[in-house]
Design a protein around this motif. Structure first.
Motif, PDB file in Angstrom:
ATOM      1  N   PHE B 232       0.454  -9.780 -41.852  1.00  0.00           N
ATOM      2  CA  PHE B 232       0.259  -8.613 -42.722  1.00  0.00           C
ATOM      3  C   PHE B 232       0.444  -7.339 -41.914  1.00  0.00           C
ATOM      4  N   HIS B 233       1.040  -6.368 -42.572  1.00  0.00           N
ATOM      5  CA  HIS B 233       1.273  -5.079 -41.907  1.00  0.00           C
ATOM      6  C   HIS B 233       0.600  -3.977 -42.723  1.00  0.00           C
ATOM      7  N   PHE B 234      -0.455  -3.437 -42.166  1.00  0.00           N
ATOM      8  CA  PHE B 234      -1.089  -2.274 -42.794  1.00  0.00           C
ATOM      9  C   PHE B 234      -0.346  -1.058 -42.259  1.00  0.00           C
ATOM     10  N   ASP B 235       0.846  -0.892 -42.768  1.00  0.00           N
ATOM     11  CA  ASP B 235       1.745   0.097 -42.201  1.00  0.00           C
ATOM     12  C   ASP B 235       2.766   0.511 -43.264  1.00  0.00           C
ATOM     13  N   PRO B 236       2.835   1.758 -43.660  1.00  0.00           N
ATOM     14  CA  PRO B 236       2.051   2.865 -43.138  1.00  0.00           C
ATOM     15  C   PRO B 236       0.693   2.992 -43.822  1.00  0.00           C
ATOM     16  N   LEU B 237      -0.337   3.177 -43.008  1.00  0.00           N
ATOM     17  CA  LEU B 237      -1.643   3.518 -43.578  1.00  0.00           C
ATOM     18  C   LEU B 237      -1.555   4.965 -44.038  1.00  0.00           C
ATOM     19  N   ILE B 238      -2.016   5.199 -45.242  1.00  0.00           N
ATOM     20  CA  ILE B 238      -1.864   6.537 -45.816  1.00  0.00           C
ATOM     21  C   ILE B 238      -3.232   7.166 -46.070  1.00  0.00           C
ATOM     22  N   PHE B 239      -3.365   8.390 -45.597  1.00  0.00           N
ATOM     23  CA  PHE B 239      -4.627   9.120 -45.786  1.00  0.00           C
ATOM     24  C   PHE B 239      -4.594   9.823 -47.139  1.00  0.00           C
ATOM     25  N   TYR B 240      -5.582   9.572 -47.943  1.00  0.00           N
ATOM     26  CA  TYR B 240      -5.722  10.267 -49.227  1.00  0.00           C
ATOM     27  C   TYR B 240      -7.219  10.315 -49.534  1.00  0.00           C
ATOM     28  N   PRO B 241      -7.652  11.131 -50.476  1.00  0.00           N
ATOM     29  CA  PRO B 241      -9.096  11.338 -50.624  1.00  0.00           C
ATOM     30  C   PRO B 241      -9.934  10.062 -50.725  1.00  0.00           C
ATOM     31  N   GLU B 242      -9.463   9.067 -51.414  1.00  0.00           N
ATOM     32  CA  GLU B 242     -10.290   7.855 -51.578  1.00  0.00           C
ATOM     33  C   GLU B 242      -9.801   6.715 -50.695  1.00  0.00           C
ATOM     34  N   MET B 295      -0.738  17.038 -40.423  1.00  0.00           N
ATOM     35  CA  MET B 295       0.115  16.277 -39.499  1.00  0.00           C
ATOM     36  C   MET B 295       0.653  17.165 -38.398  1.00  0.00           C
ATOM     37  N   ILE B 296       0.772  16.602 -37.218  1.00  0.00           N
ATOM     38  CA  ILE B 296       1.334  17.365 -36.097  1.00  0.00           C
ATOM     39  C   ILE B 296       2.621  16.668 -35.632  1.00  0.00           C
ATOM     40  N   ARG B 297       3.398  17.380 -34.851  1.00  0.00           N
ATOM     41  CA  ARG B 297       4.591  16.754 -34.289  1.00  0.00           C
ATOM     42  C   ARG B 297       4.148  15.990 -33.039  1.00  0.00           C
ATOM     43  N   GLY B 298       4.270  14.686 -33.087  1.00  0.00           N
ATOM     44  CA  GLY B 298       3.801  13.854 -31.980  1.00  0.00           C
ATOM     45  C   GLY B 298       4.701  13.948 -30.758  1.00  0.00           C
ATOM     46  N   MET B 299       4.354  13.187 -29.732  1.00  0.00           N
ATOM     47  CA  MET B 299       5.110  13.264 -28.478  1.00  0.00           C
ATOM     48  C   MET B 299       6.494  12.635 -28.613  1.00  0.00           C
ATOM     49  N   ASP B 300       6.709  11.888 -29.684  1.00  0.00           N
ATOM     50  CA  ASP B 300       8.043  11.339 -29.945  1.00  0.00           C
ATOM     51  C   ASP B 300       8.818  12.218 -30.928  1.00  0.00           C
ATOM     52  N   GLY B 301       8.259  13.365 -31.280  1.00  0.00           N
ATOM     53  CA  GLY B 301       8.936  14.297 -32.192  1.00  0.00           C
ATOM     54  C   GLY B 301       8.668  14.003 -33.660  1.00  0.00           C
ATOM     55  N   LYS B 302       8.042  12.861 -33.943  1.00  0.00           N
ATOM     56  CA  LYS B 302       7.789  12.531 -35.358  1.00  0.00           C
ATOM     57  C   LYS B 302       6.490  13.175 -35.824  1.00  0.00           C
ATOM     58  N   LEU B 303       6.432  13.432 -37.122  1.00  0.00           N
ATOM     59  CA  LEU B 303       5.196  13.969 -37.692  1.00  0.00           C
ATOM     60  C   LEU B 303       4.216  12.816 -37.895  1.00  0.00           C
ATOM     61  N   ARG B 304       2.988  13.024 -37.494  1.00  0.00           N
ATOM     62  CA  ARG B 304       1.957  11.998 -37.687  1.00  0.00           C
ATOM     63  C   ARG B 304       0.601  12.673 -37.867  1.00  0.00           C
ATOM     64  N   TYR B 305      -0.351  11.946 -38.444  1.00  0.00           N
ATOM     65  CA  TYR B 305      -1.690  12.506 -38.628  1.00  0.00           C
ATOM     66  C   TYR B 305      -2.267  12.867 -37.268  1.00  0.00           C
ATOM     67  N   ILE B 306      -3.165  13.869 -37.242  1.00  0.00           N
ATOM     68  CA  ILE B 306      -3.780  14.217 -35.964  1.00  0.00           C
ATOM     69  C   ILE B 306      -4.625  13.034 -35.467  1.00  0.00           C
ATOM     70  N   LYS B 307      -4.716  12.942 -34.175  1.00  0.00           N
ATOM     71  CA  LYS B 307      -5.286  11.730 -33.564  1.00  0.00           C
ATOM     72  C   LYS B 307      -6.714  11.418 -34.023  1.00  0.00           C
ATOM     73  N   PRO B 308      -7.624  12.395 -34.083  1.00  0.00           N
ATOM     74  CA  PRO B 308      -8.979  12.047 -34.546  1.00  0.00           C
ATOM     75  C   PRO B 308      -8.974  11.409 -35.934  1.00  0.00           C
ATOM     76  N   LEU B 309      -8.062  11.840 -36.770  1.00  0.00           N
ATOM     77  CA  LEU B 309      -7.971  11.261 -38.110  1.00  0.00           C
ATOM     78  C   LEU B 309      -7.410   9.836 -38.036  1.00  0.00           C
ATOM     79  N   ARG B 310      -6.384   9.653 -37.192  1.00  0.00           N
ATOM     80  CA  ARG B 310      -5.817   8.303 -37.043  1.00  0.00           C
ATOM     81  C   ARG B 310      -6.886   7.351 -36.514  1.00  0.00           C
ATOM     82  N   ILE B 311      -7.614   7.827 -35.522  1.00  0.00           N
ATOM     83  CA  ILE B 311      -8.641   6.958 -34.931  1.00  0.00           C
ATOM     84  C   ILE B 311      -9.679   6.574 -35.989  1.00  0.00           C
ATOM     85  N   LYS B 312     -10.066   7.544 -36.796  1.00  0.00           N
ATOM     86  CA  LYS B 312     -11.065   7.276 -37.839  1.00  0.00           C
ATOM     87  C   LYS B 312     -10.549   6.226 -38.837  1.00  0.00           C
TER      88      LYS B 312
END
Lengths: 338, 369
Positions: B232-242, B295-312
């Motif tokens: 199973f791939h939980f990818d992409p995990l998407i952040f939304y209110p619920e 979202m911020i521009r990550g070290m690979d140039g791609k946009l991704r959620y900020i790290k504290p949010l990803r970690i959470k």
């Protein structure tokens, strides 16, 4: 269709000397950008050598409508000239065909606003988008891929079109006003024009505002009010560049609320560190690199002792570990990421 | 039950006599068939995204089918997966799909020179055998592995050709429930059928024309009951209110149907995309608001959620998975070592280390099967 643009398009016209007061001051079509510098040059030229290029006029009810040469007409009138050389269109023809004559008479690389005005004129004449693209696309330099963008811009109010040409905005930058209602366009126009924003700044702040509005399910107009952008732009105590920076930073804080809070907390914690001379604690504001940065500058040997004292202090380690936790995991308050 | 279909089949004149081409045409008699000369490249550059996804081009591939997964750079860890670029493009239409940016509006492409692919698979297996290694390989990167299974026996092809290759683990990666043909085959220890999962509300809004969550889980249950390993791939995990409720329900739902001992692996990855894709998503899917989060521009140039949010997000999902399936092997796709550390309590020190951890796990798992 009699207004088809054909390669060898010819118009039946007579060259005449027309009394200026017989010419209607409202031109038939007006799509050229206003360029005060060019008007000034034209004025000098007309005053020196007279009108070398005849106007093109359409007889309408014993008077004449200007098909081409509105600027020459205005300058001539201001210079007190009574008669103007003009080509009089003597054939019965359609408005789109006359517009194509006007375009050909002014042929050049049209600006974004000029292209948009031409599309607007054609829309008002009842042409469909497909007809405009097929019959005028090549003539005014719009490809099929670009057409939708220009069509959107053709709905902009005049003040915005003038702003776009005056500030030489790119197509992408000009399009950033799309999707805003009249009052939003007006408010943003006032802000960006009063502070003379550069095109890329216009694009960035408009794009950010639109994205925040989608995320927060609100209107851009509401955001402008809440962020007090209009009043900030008017504030006399700040310089132009200070105002621009403040506007950008208010928008950025709204777009990145969590990132802003975390960075603010890190700044607060950094303030408690008191690292002394030669040591600087820093971090990646995106929070993406693996940790905090400790930059040490050794300008004389005594600094080494100072550094050693700073690093061995329990308080330093305590604060740095809190900073690291905030850097990686955010603020302890759950609400920040919920 | 499919929500997509092939309306047009383009046959490159070079492969018109190929037996597979004839078979595909026979099976898809509702599609319009055109013979084309692919030397005229403009033929395949005239499509809209939608038309492209409804058009199948049958041709042959002159290059290598098997390539390393492009992964990402910038210090994010990658697992050393291998990809088979066959087929290309996907008939489904996920709003966040990288293929729309990577391939543009192009048709679905199926390369019919399968004999070349067989040679490459043999060579890869020999290499893995000689080096005492196990390679993981799949064809779900540039397409969905099973989305076109209904027009040909492609899953059978892969299972047949990998079954005896004990140094290779082949993975089907899908968002469909096209398992009918797989269920007719006997299972093999080195075949994994994987599903990308998201809560149903995200599927409805962002994963257009894909199978519902219920259908995906049902299909996974069926192949597992048949004896196949699943992933199973939980990818992409998407952040939304619920998001917490959404993913919790999804995980509860999944583990109430699936036997956790038969899960080969579970991957986690948060939404990430190049900025060029953001513009495309805005244009093609104005209803989608997933790109407007913090979202911020990550070290690979791609946009991704900020790290504290990803970690959470990762912590929560990982916790829920581990509660239900403590033994299951989990890994991150394209994440930084400090995220691994914060969420899983350890981190591979490099891509090579990550690959070796994964490979050792696979060797152990294969022994147990």
């Amino acid at each position: 269709m009699d207004w088809l643009i054909k390669p060898q398009m010819k118009f039946k016209m007579n060259l005449e000397n027309v009394k200026l007061n017989l010419i209607d001051e409202d031109p038939l079509f007006r799509f050229s950008d206003e360029e005060p510098a060019k008007i000034e040059m034209l004025k000098r030229s007309i005053e020196t050598v007279g009108i070398l290029k005849p106007l093109i006029l359409l007889p309408v009810a014993k008077k004449y409508k200007i098909v081409d040469g509105f600027k020459r007409f205005v300058v001539a009138r201001e210079s007190g000239i009574c008669h103007l050389p003009a080509w009089i269109v003597i054939e019965k023809t359609s408005m789109p065909r006359l517009l194509s004559l006007s375009i050909l008479a002014n042929y050049r690389n049209f600006s974004i606003s000029e292209k948009a005005r031409i599309i607007r004129i054609l829309r008002n004449l009842g042409l469909t988008s497909l007809q405009i693209l097929e019959k005028f696309g090549n003539l005014i330099g719009i490809s099929a891929e670009q057409f939708d963008s220009y069509l959107k811009i053709s709905y902009y109010p005049d003040f915005l079109l003038s702003y776009i040409s005056r500030n030489n905005l790119s197509l992408k930058q000009a399009l950033s006003f799309d999707g805003l209602c009249d009052s939003e366009q007006k408010a943003l126009f006032k802000i960006v024009s009063s502070l003379n924003f550069k095109g890329f700044d216009v694009y960035n702040i408009l794009t950010d505002l639109k994205e925040i509005a989608i995320k927060e399910k609100t209107r851009v107009g509401r955001l402008i009010e809440e962020l007090e952008l209009s009043s900030l732009a008017q504030k006399k105590e700040f310089t132009r560049s200070e105002k621009i920076e403040k506007i950008k930073s208010r928008i950025k804080e709204r777009k990145y609320p969590l990132l802003t809070k975390i960075n603010a907390e890190l700044v607060k914690l950094k303030g408690k560190l008191k690292p002394g001379k030669g040591i600087e604690v820093n971090w990646d504001e995106r929070l993406e690199t693996s940790g905090l940065k400790l930059i040490i500058t050794i300008s004389h040997p005594q600094i080494l002792e100072e550094i050693s004292r700073f690093l061995s202090r329990q308080e330093t380690r305590k604060i740095l570990s809190v900073m690291l936790r905030v850097y990686h995991e955010g603020l302890p308050n759950k609400k920040n990421t919920d | 039950m499919r929500d997509y279909q092939i309306r047009k089949i383009l046959i490159d004149s070079k492969v018109k006599h190929n037996s597979l081409v004839k078979e595909i045409i026979k099976k898809n008699n509702n599609s319009k068939v055109y013979l084309i000369d692919l030397r005229d490249k403009s033929i395949i550059s005239r499509f809209s995204f939608r038309e492209g996804k409804e058009t199948l081009l049958l041709t042959e591939f002159p290059g290598d089918f098997i390539k390393p997964c492009p992964g990402t750079g910038g210090g994010y860890l990658c697992c050393g997966y291998l990809v088979i670029n066959q087929p290309i493009n996907c008939p489904m239409d996920c709003t966040y799909c990288i293929l729309q940016d990577y391939l543009g509006p192009s048709p679905l492409i199926l390369y019919v020179n399968f004999e070349k692919l067989i040679q490459e698979i043999d060579m890869l297996n020999k290499k893995a055998d000689a080096e005492g290694r196990i390679f993981r390989i799949g064809n779900g990167e540039l397409s969905d592995s099973l989305a076109l299974d209904y027009i040909g026996d492609f899953s059978s092809f892969f299972i047949r050709n990998f079954r005896e290759k004990k140094n290779l683990i082949f993975e089907f990666k899908t968002k469909t429930d096209e398992v009918e043909k797989i269920l007719r085959l006997s299972p093999a220890e080195n075949i994994v059928i994987s599903w990308s999962l998201n809560p149903q509300n995200i599927i409805e809004k962002e994963e257009l024309f894909t199978a519902t969550l219920e259908r995906r889980i049902k299909a996974a249950k069926l192949v597992q009951e048949r004896g196949f390993k699943v992933g199973f791939h939980f990818d992409p995990l998407i952040f939304y209110p619920e998001w917490q409720t959404g993913y919790r329900k999804l995980i509860e739902n999944l583990f109430s149907s699936i036997d956790t001992s038969g899960i080969f692996w579970i991957s986690l990855g948060a939404l990430r995309f190049p900025s060029s894709l953001k513009e495309l998503i805005k244009k093609r899917f104005p209803h989608s608001d997933i790109i407007y989060q913090e979202m911020i521009r990550g070290m690979d140039g791609k946009l991704r959620y900020i790290k504290p949010l990803r970690i959470k997000i990762f912590r929560e999902i990982y916790r829920l998975i581990k509660e239900a399936a403590p033994q299951v092997f989990c890994y991150f796709c394209m994440e930084s070592p400090d995220v691994w550390e914060k969420v899983m309590g350890f981190s591979p020190s490099s891509n090579l280390h990550f690959q070796s951890i994964f490979e050792n796990y696979c060797k152990e798992k294969m022994k147990k099967f």
